[in-house]
Scaffold this motif. Structure first.
Motif, PDB file in Angstrom:
ATOM      1  N   VAL A 193     -12.634   9.067  -9.067  1.00  0.00           N
ATOM      2  CA  VAL A 193     -12.639   8.732  -7.649  1.00  0.00           C
ATOM      3  C   VAL A 193     -11.857   7.449  -7.427  1.00  0.00           C
ATOM      4  O   VAL A 193     -11.605   6.675  -8.366  1.00  0.00           O
ATOM      5  CB  VAL A 193     -14.080   8.570  -7.109  1.00  0.00           C
ATOM      6  CG1 VAL A 193     -14.878   9.837  -7.323  1.00  0.00           C
ATOM      7  CG2 VAL A 193     -14.772   7.379  -7.761  1.00  0.00           C
ATOM      8  N   ILE A 194     -11.459   7.230  -6.149  1.00  0.00           N
ATOM      9  CA  ILE A 194     -10.842   5.971  -5.733  1.00  0.00           C
ATOM     10  C   ILE A 194     -11.572   5.504  -4.478  1.00  0.00           C
ATOM     11  O   ILE A 194     -12.053   6.314  -3.684  1.00  0.00           O
ATOM     12  CB  ILE A 194      -9.335   6.135  -5.444  1.00  0.00           C
ATOM     13  CG1 ILE A 194      -9.110   7.261  -4.437  1.00  0.00           C
ATOM     14  CG2 ILE A 194      -8.547   6.343  -6.697  1.00  0.00           C
ATOM     15  CD1 ILE A 194      -7.673   7.379  -3.973  1.00  0.00           C
ATOM     16  N   THR A 195     -11.671   4.204  -4.317  1.00  0.00           N
ATOM     17  CA  THR A 195     -12.311   3.628  -3.141  1.00  0.00           C
ATOM     18  C   THR A 195     -11.466   2.470  -2.638  1.00  0.00           C
ATOM     19  O   THR A 195     -10.862   1.738  -3.431  1.00  0.00           O
ATOM     20  CB  THR A 195     -13.740   3.151  -3.463  1.00  0.00           C
ATOM     21  OG1 THR A 195     -14.356   2.664  -2.282  1.00  0.00           O
ATOM     22  CG2 THR A 195     -13.740   2.072  -4.516  1.00  0.00           C
ATOM     23  N   GLY A 196     -11.379   2.332  -1.303  1.00  0.00           N
ATOM     24  CA  GLY A 196     -10.561   1.277  -0.711  1.00  0.00           C
ATOM     25  C   GLY A 196     -10.966   1.027   0.727  1.00  0.00           C
ATOM     26  O   GLY A 196     -11.725   1.791   1.329  1.00  0.00           O
ATOM     27  N   ASN A 197     -10.406  -0.067   1.297  1.00  0.00           N
ATOM     28  CA  ASN A 197     -10.751  -0.463   2.671  1.00  0.00           C
ATOM     29  C   ASN A 197      -9.593  -0.291   3.640  1.00  0.00           C
ATOM     30  O   ASN A 197      -9.643  -0.784   4.763  1.00  0.00           O
ATOM     31  CB  ASN A 197     -11.223  -1.911   2.703  1.00  0.00           C
ATOM     32  CG  ASN A 197     -10.121  -2.884   2.315  1.00  0.00           C
ATOM     33  OD1 ASN A 197      -9.098  -2.499   1.743  1.00  0.00           O
ATOM     34  ND2 ASN A 197     -10.316  -4.150   2.618  1.00  0.00           N
ATOM     35  N   ARG A 198      -8.512   0.378   3.212  1.00  0.00           N
ATOM     36  CA  ARG A 198      -7.322   0.622   4.037  1.00  0.00           C
ATOM     37  C   ARG A 198      -6.639  -0.680   4.463  1.00  0.00           C
ATOM     38  O   ARG A 198      -5.912  -0.715   5.464  1.00  0.00           O
ATOM     39  CB  ARG A 198      -7.684   1.439   5.293  1.00  0.00           C
ATOM     40  CG  ARG A 198      -8.230   2.818   4.984  1.00  0.00           C
ATOM     41  CD  ARG A 198      -8.484   3.590   6.264  1.00  0.00           C
ATOM     42  NE  ARG A 198      -8.926   4.950   5.980  1.00  0.00           N
ATOM     43  CZ  ARG A 198     -10.189   5.313   5.830  1.00  0.00           C
ATOM     44  NH1 ARG A 198     -11.137   4.398   5.922  1.00  0.00           N
ATOM     45  NH2 ARG A 198     -10.518   6.558   5.588  1.00  0.00           N
ATOM     46  N   ASN A 199      -6.841  -1.728   3.711  1.00  0.00           N
ATOM     47  CA  ASN A 199      -6.221  -3.013   4.044  1.00  0.00           C
ATOM     48  C   ASN A 199      -5.797  -3.762   2.784  1.00  0.00           C
ATOM     49  O   ASN A 199      -5.906  -4.981   2.707  1.00  0.00           O
ATOM     50  CB  ASN A 199      -7.187  -3.875   4.868  1.00  0.00           C
ATOM     51  CG  ASN A 199      -6.478  -5.030   5.543  1.00  0.00           C
ATOM     52  OD1 ASN A 199      -5.267  -5.010   5.731  1.00  0.00           O
ATOM     53  ND2 ASN A 199      -7.237  -6.057   5.895  1.00  0.00           N
ATOM     54  N   MET A 228      -8.634  -4.001  -6.731  1.00  0.00           N
ATOM     55  CA  MET A 228      -7.367  -4.712  -6.877  1.00  0.00           C
ATOM     56  C   MET A 228      -6.741  -4.876  -5.500  1.00  0.00           C
ATOM     57  O   MET A 228      -6.933  -4.032  -4.621  1.00  0.00           O
ATOM     58  CB  MET A 228      -6.418  -3.947  -7.809  1.00  0.00           C
ATOM     59  CG  MET A 228      -6.884  -3.885  -9.249  1.00  0.00           C
ATOM     60  SD  MET A 228      -5.885  -2.768 -10.246  1.00  0.00           S
ATOM     61  CE  MET A 228      -6.661  -1.205  -9.821  1.00  0.00           C
ATOM     62  N   CYS A 229      -5.973  -5.929  -5.328  1.00  0.00           N
ATOM     63  CA  CYS A 229      -5.320  -6.226  -4.057  1.00  0.00           C
ATOM     64  C   CYS A 229      -3.816  -6.071  -4.220  1.00  0.00           C
ATOM     65  O   CYS A 229      -3.232  -6.590  -5.185  1.00  0.00           O
ATOM     66  CB  CYS A 229      -5.664  -7.642  -3.594  1.00  0.00           C
ATOM     67  SG  CYS A 229      -4.971  -8.047  -1.969  1.00  0.00           S
ATOM     68  N   PHE A 230      -3.184  -5.355  -3.280  1.00  0.00           N
ATOM     69  CA  PHE A 230      -1.746  -5.092  -3.333  1.00  0.00           C
ATOM     70  C   PHE A 230      -1.100  -5.560  -2.032  1.00  0.00           C
ATOM     71  O   PHE A 230      -1.661  -5.379  -0.937  1.00  0.00           O
ATOM     72  CB  PHE A 230      -1.457  -3.596  -3.539  1.00  0.00           C
ATOM     73  CG  PHE A 230      -1.976  -3.053  -4.827  1.00  0.00           C
ATOM     74  CD1 PHE A 230      -1.460  -3.479  -6.043  1.00  0.00           C
ATOM     75  CD2 PHE A 230      -3.000  -2.126  -4.845  1.00  0.00           C
ATOM     76  CE1 PHE A 230      -1.941  -2.979  -7.238  1.00  0.00           C
ATOM     77  CE2 PHE A 230      -3.481  -1.615  -6.030  1.00  0.00           C
ATOM     78  CZ  PHE A 230      -2.945  -2.049  -7.244  1.00  0.00           C
ATOM     79  N   GLU A 231       0.104  -6.150  -2.170  1.00  0.00           N
ATOM     80  CA  GLU A 231       0.877  -6.584  -1.018  1.00  0.00           C
ATOM     81  C   GLU A 231       1.590  -5.388  -0.385  1.00  0.00           C
ATOM     82  O   GLU A 231       1.980  -4.443  -1.070  1.00  0.00           O
ATOM     83  CB  GLU A 231       1.900  -7.642  -1.430  1.00  0.00           C
ATOM     84  CG  GLU A 231       1.287  -8.937  -1.953  1.00  0.00           C
ATOM     85  CD  GLU A 231       0.652  -9.757  -0.835  1.00  0.00           C
ATOM     86  OE1 GLU A 231       1.017  -9.530   0.344  1.00  0.00           O
ATOM     87  OE2 GLU A 231      -0.212 -10.596  -1.138  1.00  0.00           O
ATOM     88  N   ARG A 232       1.742  -5.453   0.942  1.00  0.00           N
ATOM     89  CA  ARG A 232       2.458  -4.414   1.680  1.00  0.00           C
ATOM     90  C   ARG A 232       3.528  -5.057   2.548  1.00  0.00           C
ATOM     91  O   ARG A 232       3.358  -6.177   3.024  1.00  0.00           O
ATOM     92  CB  ARG A 232       1.492  -3.616   2.557  1.00  0.00           C
ATOM     93  CG  ARG A 232       0.483  -2.789   1.797  1.00  0.00           C
ATOM     94  CD  ARG A 232      -0.566  -2.256   2.732  1.00  0.00           C
ATOM     95  NE  ARG A 232      -1.345  -3.351   3.319  1.00  0.00           N
ATOM     96  CZ  ARG A 232      -2.067  -3.240   4.422  1.00  0.00           C
ATOM     97  NH1 ARG A 232      -2.109  -2.098   5.071  1.00  0.00           N
ATOM     98  NH2 ARG A 232      -2.740  -4.280   4.882  1.00  0.00           N
ATOM     99  N   TYR A 233       4.607  -4.323   2.751  1.00  0.00           N
ATOM    100  CA  TYR A 233       5.699  -4.822   3.586  1.00  0.00           C
ATOM    101  C   TYR A 233       5.417  -4.454   5.034  1.00  0.00           C
ATOM    102  O   TYR A 233       5.352  -3.272   5.388  1.00  0.00           O
ATOM    103  CB  TYR A 233       7.037  -4.229   3.128  1.00  0.00           C
ATOM    104  CG  TYR A 233       8.214  -4.691   3.959  1.00  0.00           C
ATOM    105  CD1 TYR A 233       8.648  -6.012   3.901  1.00  0.00           C
ATOM    106  CD2 TYR A 233       8.873  -3.813   4.811  1.00  0.00           C
ATOM    107  CE1 TYR A 233       9.712  -6.452   4.656  1.00  0.00           C
ATOM    108  CE2 TYR A 233       9.948  -4.233   5.566  1.00  0.00           C
ATOM    109  CZ  TYR A 233      10.362  -5.560   5.492  1.00  0.00           C
ATOM    110  OH  TYR A 233      11.418  -5.986   6.238  1.00  0.00           O
TER     111      TYR A 233
END
Length: 428
Positions: A193-199, A228-233
């Motif tokens: 599974v994967i989990t995230g906050n869409r941000n 984990m936190c990823f940068e977005r353009y």
């Protein structure tokens, strides 16, 4: 005897009538015949639990061979039944009620509405048939029978901290088997599974166990602890194009403008949805194993470089040229110290596409041209269509500048105005 002695039969009837007896048939017996029956059998000698055990269990040897799959469960056959009365709710003295109470003798009758409510009903806690809950088509996952793609909610709180705004998606879920030396072939449940906050926050995990529900909960909570936190353009796409690989899975990710959407594998699309990436293109080459795809994509996101990092590494200005801006240069980042042209070696890699791909060049397949394009008839068709080339773009520009389809001389010459009938509305 009936044909030979009709007189005897007639005399017998007359005698019975004269004695105030009921007239009956001569051959019908007047005594009840008692037939011996056996009131005990296999089903009466066994209890309900023992009878159900014969159809709901299997031997240990059969269980090891996989024969326990699909066995029925014990059911309560008395569910919802009002014991002691039928559908019509009739009172039968001696059957479901006493024959008499004191000096009052009960009679057979239909029960009143108040009496029907007081009839005891068997409990139905373990025997209510569960109806299948209808799920919205967008929430059913990737396919009807597989749990892949379904959403199971946020992880459980940890030390009082709730995962607000998080969502969990099942990537892979199935039963697997392994051979053991003692118990033979044993089955277990596997899920990822994967989990995230869409941000920008996302985590993935996998777990194994004996039951599907416990395994999904374990994997969901485990993924919530590995974020984990990823940068977005511009909060809509990846920072830049990149190449990533894990095992035999290769992924080429391309940055796209707003409105492009997600054109990629469904597992990558689920990851992008929980990260907050809305526009991206990804091409997979090699193995399409879901575990390899997720790991390769996460490795690529971790290896992304921000604009400031690229500018400091090269000690050059990072400039963006876009078609929608008429290729006007926009400075995205500048280093603390900028190198001059004399300080740049002649063999240094300055191509931005090759720089972000670590020197790799993706081999793009040529489009297969149609065979009819070499025929003379195709050239004739192209000559006829030449006068219509760019007509739609001209109509859009005229509508935007003048508000109607007309010539730029319409203000001076009224005859140059557009026609009253809407000929080109369907083309725009």
């Amino acid at each position: 005897m009936l044909r030979v002695c009709p007189v005897i039969i007639h005399s017998a009837k007359c005698i019975s009538i004269t004695k105030n007896a009921t007239a009956t048939d001569f051959l019908k017996p007047q005594l009840l015949l008692v037939q011996s029956t056996r009131n005990t059998n296999f089903f009466n000698r066994r209890s309900g639990t023992e009878l159900w055990k014969g159809v709901t269990t299997v031997s240990n040897a059969g269980r090891r061979r996989g024969r326990a799959k699909g066995l029925i469960k014990m059911k309560n056959l008395n569910k919802g039944q009002k014991l002691g009365c039928g559908k019509e709710a009739i009172l039968f003295p001696g059957l479901n009620a006493n024959v008499m109470q004191g000096n009052y003798i009960y009679e057979q009758r239909v029960l009143t509405s108040e009496e029907q409510q007081n009839i005891p009903v068997t409990p139905v806690a373990n025997s209510v048939s569960k109806r299948r809950v209808k799920v919205h088509p967008l929430m059913r996952g990737w396919s009807g029978g597989s749990p892949g793609g379904k959403k199971i909610g946020p992880p459980d709180p940890v030390d009082g901290d709730a995962f607000e705004g998080f969502e969990t998606i099942i990537l892979e879920s199935n039963y697997r088997s392994r051979m053991t030396s003692v118990m033979g072939r044993s089955q277990y449940y596997y899920c990822m599974v994967i989990t995230g906050n869409r941000n920008g926050l996302i985590g993935f995990a996998k777990a194994t166990g004996t039951t599907s529900k416990s395994v999904l909960i374990t994997a969901k909570n485990r993924a919530g602890k590995r974020l984990m936190c990823f940068e977005r353009y511009n909060d809509h796409t990846v920072m830049h194009d990149f190449f990533t690989q894990f095992g035999n899975t290769k992924i080429f990710v391309t940055q796209k403008p707003k409105g492009y959407g997600l054109k990629c594998h469904r597992a990558i699309r689920a990851c992008c949805e929980l990260i907050g990436i809305k526009d991206m293109h990804a091409k997979i080459e090699g193995s399409t194993n879901v575990g390899n795809i997720i790991k390769a994509f996460f490795f690529g996101l971790l290896q992304q470089k921000t604009h400031e990092q690229m500018a400091e590494e090269k000690q050059l200005h990072l400039v963006e040229l876009r078609k929608e801006n008429n290729y006007f240069p926009t400075v995205l980042a500048s280093p603390a110290k900028v190198r001059t042209e004399a300080e740049i070696p002649s063999n240094e890699l300055l191509d931005f596409d090759r720089y972000i791909m670590n020197g790799r060049v993706r081999l793009m397949r040529k489009k297969n041209e149609s065979t009819f394009k070499n025929l003379p008839s195709w050239l004739i068709y192209r000559r006829k269509q030449e006068r219509l080339k760019g007509q739609e773009e001209v109509l859009i520009r005229a509508k935007a500048e003048y508000g109607d389809y007309c010539s730029f001389h319409a203000a001076k010459y009224p005859e140059a105005a557009g026609s009253k009938w809407k000929k080109h509305d369907k083309k725009v």
